[in-house]
Design a protein around this motif. Structure first.
Motif, PDB file in Angstrom:
ATOM      1  N   TRP A   1       7.675  -0.910 -65.604  1.00 35.38           N
ATOM      2  CA  TRP A   1       7.432   0.735 -65.370  1.00 35.38           C
ATOM      3  C   TRP A   1       6.932   0.466 -63.644  1.00 35.38           C
TER       4      TRP A   1
ATOM      5  N   LYS B   1       5.737   2.643 -59.377  1.00 37.99           N
ATOM      6  CA  LYS B   1       5.543   3.359 -58.654  1.00 37.99           C
ATOM      7  C   LYS B   1       6.214   3.577 -57.001  1.00 37.99           C
TER       8      LYS B   1
ATOM      9  N   ILE C   1       4.663  -1.447 -61.632  1.00 36.93           N
ATOM     10  CA  ILE C   1       3.357  -1.655 -62.621  1.00 36.93           C
ATOM     11  C   ILE C   1       2.986  -2.456 -62.708  1.00 36.93           C
TER      12      ILE C   1
ATOM     13  N   TYR D   1      -4.036   2.109 -64.799  1.00 41.93           N
ATOM     14  CA  TYR D   1      -2.828   1.931 -65.722  1.00 41.93           C
ATOM     15  C   TYR D   1      -2.849   1.069 -66.282  1.00 41.93           C
TER      16      TYR D   1
ATOM     17  N   ASP E   1      -2.375   9.224 -56.404  1.00 40.45           N
ATOM     18  CA  ASP E   1      -1.945   8.694 -58.192  1.00 40.45           C
ATOM     19  C   ASP E   1      -0.297   9.588 -57.666  1.00 40.45           C
TER      20      ASP E   1
ATOM     21  N   TYR F   1       7.562   7.749 -60.262  1.00 40.33           N
ATOM     22  CA  TYR F   1       7.301   6.899 -61.793  1.00 40.33           C
ATOM     23  C   TYR F   1       8.338   6.739 -62.088  1.00 40.33           C
TER      24      TYR F   1
ATOM     25  N   SER G   1      13.444   8.294 -63.623  1.00 44.04           N
ATOM     26  CA  SER G   1      12.335   8.520 -63.458  1.00 44.04           C
ATOM     27  C   SER G   1      11.671   9.892 -62.832  1.00 44.04           C
TER      28      SER G   1
END
Length: 1195
Positions: A417, A419, A424, A432, A452, A456, A466
């Motif tokens: 994952w 960001k 992450i 998270y 946030d 992502y 994404s």
């Protein structure tokens, strides 16, 4: 699974580890550095240093180290790319067990927890090394860690001079799990090489993250940056599309590379995700190489094979001779038959199957038959994981729970994952969390905040997706805003606001957070927020803002604190006077206060002084106002006014400024009087005293030709007159003045006119009457004892008649000589005479003649002064010059008559020259006929004076008259001769006898300086016949000819019996007798004098010198010599005290004899001064003659 075809082998590439950091020097040829086979990279520019010779010989074939190495297993991201497989353990142990040639301490393996630091140390002895060795750190087999230095890796090196040991350190900071693996340290120095391997284990206490291998997810980071060596997927995210790409047909990358230009290699590698481009290029070059025809193989292995993970691959070779033994190898290790490896023989074909292929089978394989071998490459491909359900865009409010969900093609697949492109990493303290439910992967964000809000993305080995997350705040209403406030200094300030939500917030002042204190309180009650400031200060003024947390709304307010202006003059004098020196910069800073800062205005004589860049300007600041005068002048003196004004009031003040300066230079001084080493100077005070009274003066002087001034007084001279002293007479000087006041010293005055310290001479000395006639008087004198630096320009002779005081100057111009005749005087008159010496300083004191002089000619009887050396016979040799000077006296001028032996002198042969004081006899070349008695007659009227001089001219004598042989006996011959007729006009001093053998007639001297007229020649050679000859000798030398014996003397062989005659012993003893007496001597004071005499006697007499009947002993002023009977007494630098009667006494056993003389020392101190002052020698000689003439009885 069916066997893969060659096409499949070329299409599929093995999963490649991440490339190392960019190394420009190593990647010029290949671009991206390969990760798999570093030892094969010589052609690509990264040949290792370990086996250079083997690689050079083998070309592109693998080295020994490569053959022994196993293929790398699937590697985790980042530093896991270089781990050694288990098959290398034995080689690593063997390498470490070898004797080290350079290391004195090797790095040891270790373990570390995630997030902790660890350091590895290697030491190298430098005793035999001329320079620093080269050390490299590697991870795995090829990754050079020098370019990975950054926030997670630091390399250090130090040198200890005493032990001469280099220490190299590698420090890993905040270790991660993927840092584990095998490391290697290599050291090289010229032709020496040493290496050491060690392991690093990284433990994770909270569980491990499953390793994934994403072939195209690796990206090089910039060298030396903080993220050097870290994974970076952001580039891939930007290059990939968000949606799942459609499947495209597989492309044969091998064929593309074969047919492409070298400039397109990197483009193809980027397009198809090839990271091991360098290794593929090396393999491609090996594929292009024309294989030599093999004697053992009829068909060799294909260059490369490719198979999917879990599949089966088949290797086939065909032998030329089926009897040859075949062996299969993987990375240099022989492969044994097993369930995984199956071998088959079909005729000449040899087949090997590899079942259930895994990533570790990705390696190099070769087969040997006899002495030959062929090799190939196997690439194992892992099926990609695809994203089947894409992420969706989501919106939420702050504080809510957010979940992002996607699905992949396989269960429990490795998914990453991101960001905003950054991975992450979930943890215990992270908001998270990642939840996996089979193929479903969910990213959970607890308590979402506005931070946030981002894009992502999720990434698998085969795809990515994404989505955007937007987190917003709830709307906020302002019920009561803040209001601006203006308060007086010391009063309370209260700022109050109210919002719709019960939330916290922050107070700021001028952009900075407000800190609570005893004077400042922050109050929050529900929706109301207050800021209370007690006793407001000037510092409290500013822009205050209340900002609710998590909202972009701000509530501003301004606080304005006011205060009346004030002027602080405590630092000035009682009358507010400021004194400044002219030429200096005045910066008068006056503290002021007031809020808001008051406006200051400076003025002088109702004229405002503006701010700016003028010479006189004002500068205003919030807490002060400044008056600036760059270069103060005396016109700047006066009263200056300050006016302050702000909204709270006004203030006024006055300041007096006084500008003082050094005084003006005085005018040039005047020298009013000059002496021999002094002068008197006066001057006037300066016109301007600089605003301060004159305290005194400094005086300096210098030589005219010099540039260096010398201070004459160190205490101030209060008067305007000064007398410099201690100057050098005759040197030109200049003087100048400095005026001094309380500020300082003025510039110097102009120099005075040059002046020379001079003194007149002392009076002339010895003024005497030289001659008197009926109308003239001739005076003479001696120069002054002290002349001085000004020299002597001449003399002035003055006279006056007896009974009058009128002095008449006798000479119209200065007299250079020390003699002058006064003419035109009346007969029988009496006059007084005086003389003065004149130089640049003026005339000296006069020297008077002691009594009046009668102007009437006086007859003076003649006197002849025969020099001492002419009182004896004057001897000269033939051909020499004769020059005799005989002084005389007499007035009037006497008549001189010369005769020789009673007859007048022939003036053709002898030159006679007469003057008033002497007569000279000169003969250019003397002859014997010039010998004789010369008589001089000096006649003045009836007075006559005579003197005689004996002159003898000598020459060499003639030969003896007759030489005969008186007797011959044995080896002896008796000779006799008669003296010569011509003795050369002087006594015969000896004879020289020579002999010659009749056969050769070569003459040899037998006896020299023989005084008798008979001699015996001895030691003749028997049997020889000899002739003899005799030379006569006098003071001029030997006679030109010699007289030889008429007969010869034969030394018979049959000699007679010879009876030696009996001779009585001659008595050589003799009482002392002086052969040359001492002579009365006159010496000049300060110059050495000698007394000489000669004495003979046998035995040798003892010589004693006495002065005034007192023996001279151990006196350093006297030196006594005696050489060959000549006795000398030297008196060093005599003085008048050394005059007296000196006696030389000779004593031996037969008697005593004495002889005396008188020594008189003339001159004294004044005479020496004349010599030192440069009086010519001829004047000194004349001076001595005057002394002789004035005191004849003493000479």
């Amino acid at each position: 699974m069916p066997e893969p075809t060659k096409k499949e082998e070329n299409e599929v590439l093995a999963p490649a580890p991440a490339p190392p950091p960019e190394e420009p020097n190593k990647e010029k040829e290949a671009g991206t550095a390969p990760a798999k086979e570093p030892n094969k990279e010589k052609e690509a520019g990264t040949a290792p240093a370990k086996e250079p010779n083997k690689e050079k010989e083998a070309g592109t074939s693998p080295g020994k180290d490569e053959e022994d190495a196993s293929p790398p297993v699937a590697l985790p991201p980042e530093w896991s790319i270089g781990e050694s497989p288990a098959g290398e353990e034995q080689d690593k142990q063997n390498a470490n067990s070898q004797l080290s040639t350079l290391f004195v301490e090797k790095p040891q393996g270790g373990s570390v927890k995630v997030g902790e630091n660890i350091t590895f140390i290697a030491k190298v002895k430098a005793e035999d090394l001329l320079r620093k060795p080269t050390v490299k750190w590697f991870k795995g087999k090829w990754m050079d860690l020098a370019s990975k230095a950054g926030k997670h890796l630091q390399l250090k090196e130090t040198f200890e001079r005493h032990s001469r040991v280099y220490t190299f350190e590698m420090q890993i900071i905040k270790a991660k799990e993927n840092y584990a693996g095998n490391y290697r340290c290599e050291v090289t120095y010229k032709d020496k090489f040493d290496s050491c391997s060690f392991d690093l284990e990284v433990h994770e206490s909270t569980g491990t993250t499953p390793n994934i291998d994403i072939r195209s997810a690796f990206k090089r980071s910039g060298e030396g940056q903080d993220d050097a060596g870290e994974l970076d997927f952001s580039g891939l995210l930007k290059r990939r599309e968000v949606k799942q790409q459609e499947e495209q047909p597989e492309v044969d990358v091998w064929e593309l590379l074969k047919n492409a230009k070298p400039s397109e290699y990197e483009k193809i590698a980027f397009q198809y995700g090839i990271t091991d481009l360098r290794g593929m290029l090396k393999r491609l070059k090996r594929m292009r190489r024309v294989e030599k025809k093999s004697a053992a193989f009829a068909r060799i292995l294909d260059p490369a094979y490719q198979v999917d993970k879990g599949g089966r691959v088949r290797f086939v070779v065909e032998l030329a001779d089926p009897k040859l033994e075949v062996k299969w190898y993987k990375n240099g290790q022989e492969i044994r038959p097993s369930t995984k490896y199956i071998f088959e023989h079909k005729g000449c074909e040899r087949i090997m199957f590899i079942n259930n292929c895994v990533l570790t089978d990705d390696s190099e394989y070769y087969v040997t038959a006899g002495d030959e071998k062929c090799s190939t490459e196997l690439f194992v491909r892992e099926p990609p994981v695809m994203v089947t359900k894409q992420l969706e865009d989501t919106k939420a409010y702050c504080g809510e729970r957010v979940e992002l969900e996607c699905e992949v093609s396989e269960d429990d697949a490795n998914v990453k994952w991101f960001k905003n492109g950054e991975e992450i990493i979930p943890g215990p303290k992270s908001r998270y969390h990642i939840r996996v439910e089979g193929k479903k992967h969910i990213l959970v964000i607890e308590g979402a905040t506005k931070a946030d809000t981002a894009e992502y993305s999720v990434m698998t080995t085969g795809g990515q997706s994404s989505a955007k997350l937007s987190v917003d705040l709830k709307p906020l209403k302002i019920l009561t805003p803040l209001t601006d406030q203006t308060v007086n200094l010391g009063k309370e300030v209260c700022l109050k606001c109210e919002v719709s939500e019960n939330i916290t917030g922050k107070w700021t002042k001028n952009g900075l957070p407000v800190q609570e204190s005893d004077r400042l309180k922050i109050v929050h009650k529900g929706r109301i927020h207050k800021l209370v400031i007690a006793n407001a200060l000037v510092e409290d003024e500013g822009d205050y803002v209340f900002t609710p947390d998590s909202y972009s709304v701000t509530l501003p307010a301004k606080v304005h604190v006011i205060d009346p202006p004030k002027i602080n003059l405590d630092g000035l004098d009682a009358d507010n006077t400021v004194t400044v020196i002219a030429g200096n910069k005045l910066r008068l800073e006056i503290p002021i206060s007031g809020e808001p800062p008051p406006k200051a205005i400076w003025s002088r004589a109702d004229k405002a002084i503006m701010e700016g860049s003028g010479r006189i300007r004002a500068e205003n600041y919030p807490d002060s106002t400044t008056l600036v005068i760059d270069i103060a002048e005396k016109d700047d003196s006066g009263v200056y006014h300050i006016n302050l004004k702000n909204e709270a009031g006004e203030a006024h003040a006055s300041i007096k400024i006084k500008v003082v300066d050094i005084p003006d230079p005085p005018v040039a001084p005047n020298v009013t009087d000059v002496g021999d080493d002094w002068c008197v100077m006066t001057w006037e005070p300066p016109l301007y005293d600089g605003g301060s009274p004159i305290l005194g003066y400094f005086i300096e002087r210098k030589k005219k030709q010099s540039s260096r001034w010398m201070r004459l007084n160190f205490d101030l001279c209060k008067e305007t007159i000064f007398e410099p002293k201690k100057m050098i007479e005759g040197v030109a000087y200049e003087v100048r003045i400095f005026a001094v006041n309380a500020v300082g010293i003025s510039k110097p005055s102009m120099p005075s006119k040059p002046f020379v310290p001079l003194a007149v001479t002392s009076p002339p000395t010895l003024l005497t009457v030289d001659s008197v006639t009926d109308t003239t008087v001739t005076m003479k004198w001696r120069p002054p004892d002290q002349i001085g630096a000004a020299g002597l320009d001449g003399y002035v002779l003055e006279y006056c008649f007896e009974g009058t005081d009128d002095w008449i100057v006798a000479n119209t111009e200065l007299i250079d000589k020390t003699k002058f005749t006064i003419t035109g005087l009346p007969t029988d008159s009496r006059i007084f005479v005086r003389v003065k010496a004149v130089n640049a300083a003026g005339a000296s004191e006069p020297k008077y003649y002691s009594q009046p002089i009668l102007v009437k000619e006086v007859i003076e009887a003649p006197k002849i002064r025969i020099p001492r050396h002419l009182k004896q016979t004057y001897i000269r040799r033939v051909g020499e010059a004769i020059n005799l000077v005989i002084p005389f006296q007499g007035k009037p001028r006497p008549e001189l008559i010369w005769t020789k032996d009673g007859a007048p002198i022939d003036k053709n042969q002898i030159n006679i020259r007469n003057s008033e004081t002497d007569t000279i006899v000169f003969i250019r070349k003397a002859e014997r006929s010039h010998s004789g008695k010369y008589d001089l007659q000096v006649k003045v009227e009836k007075f006559v004076e005579t003197a005689s001089i004996d002159i003898r001219v000598v020459d060499r004598p003639g030969p003896p008259q007759l030489v005969k042989i008186e007797d011959v006996w044995g080896e002896n011959v008796a000779l006799s001769w008669t003296p010569p007729r011509d003795d050369g006009n002087t006594a015969i001093t000896g004879y020289t006898i020579q002999k010659a053998d009749k056969k050769s007639m070569e003459w040899f001297t037998v006896i020299e300086h023989y005084h008798r007229t008979s001699a015996t020649i001895t030691e003749l050679v028997i049997g020889n016949e000899y002739y003899f000859r005799v030379f006569a000798e006098n003071m001029c030398g030997l006679s030109e000819d010699a007289t030889m014996t008429k007969e010869s003397a034969v030394i018979a062989k049959d000699g007679k019996i010879y009876k030696n005659p009996v001779y009585e012993d001659f008595d050589f003893t003799e009482a002392p007798m002086f052969t040359q007496p001492l002579v009365n001597t006159y010496a000049v004071a300060g110059y050495n004098a000698t007394l000489n005499c000669s004495v003979r006697g046998n035995p040798k007499p003892k010589i004693t010198w006495m002065k005034n009947k007192v023996a001279i002993k151990d006196d350093p002023r006297y030196r006594m010599f005696s050489n060959q009977g000549v006795c000398t007494l030297e008196i060093r630098k005599p003085s008048p005290y050394d005059g007296g009667t000196y006696c030389c006494k000779a004593v031996n056993d037969l008697g005593t004899v004495e002889i005396e003389c008188k020594l008189e020392v003339k001159g004294g101190l004044s005479f020496c001064r004349l010599l030192l002052q440069g009086v010519p020698p001829n004047i000194i000689d004349s001076y001595l003659r005057d002394l002789h003439s004035s005191n004849p009885e003493e000479y």
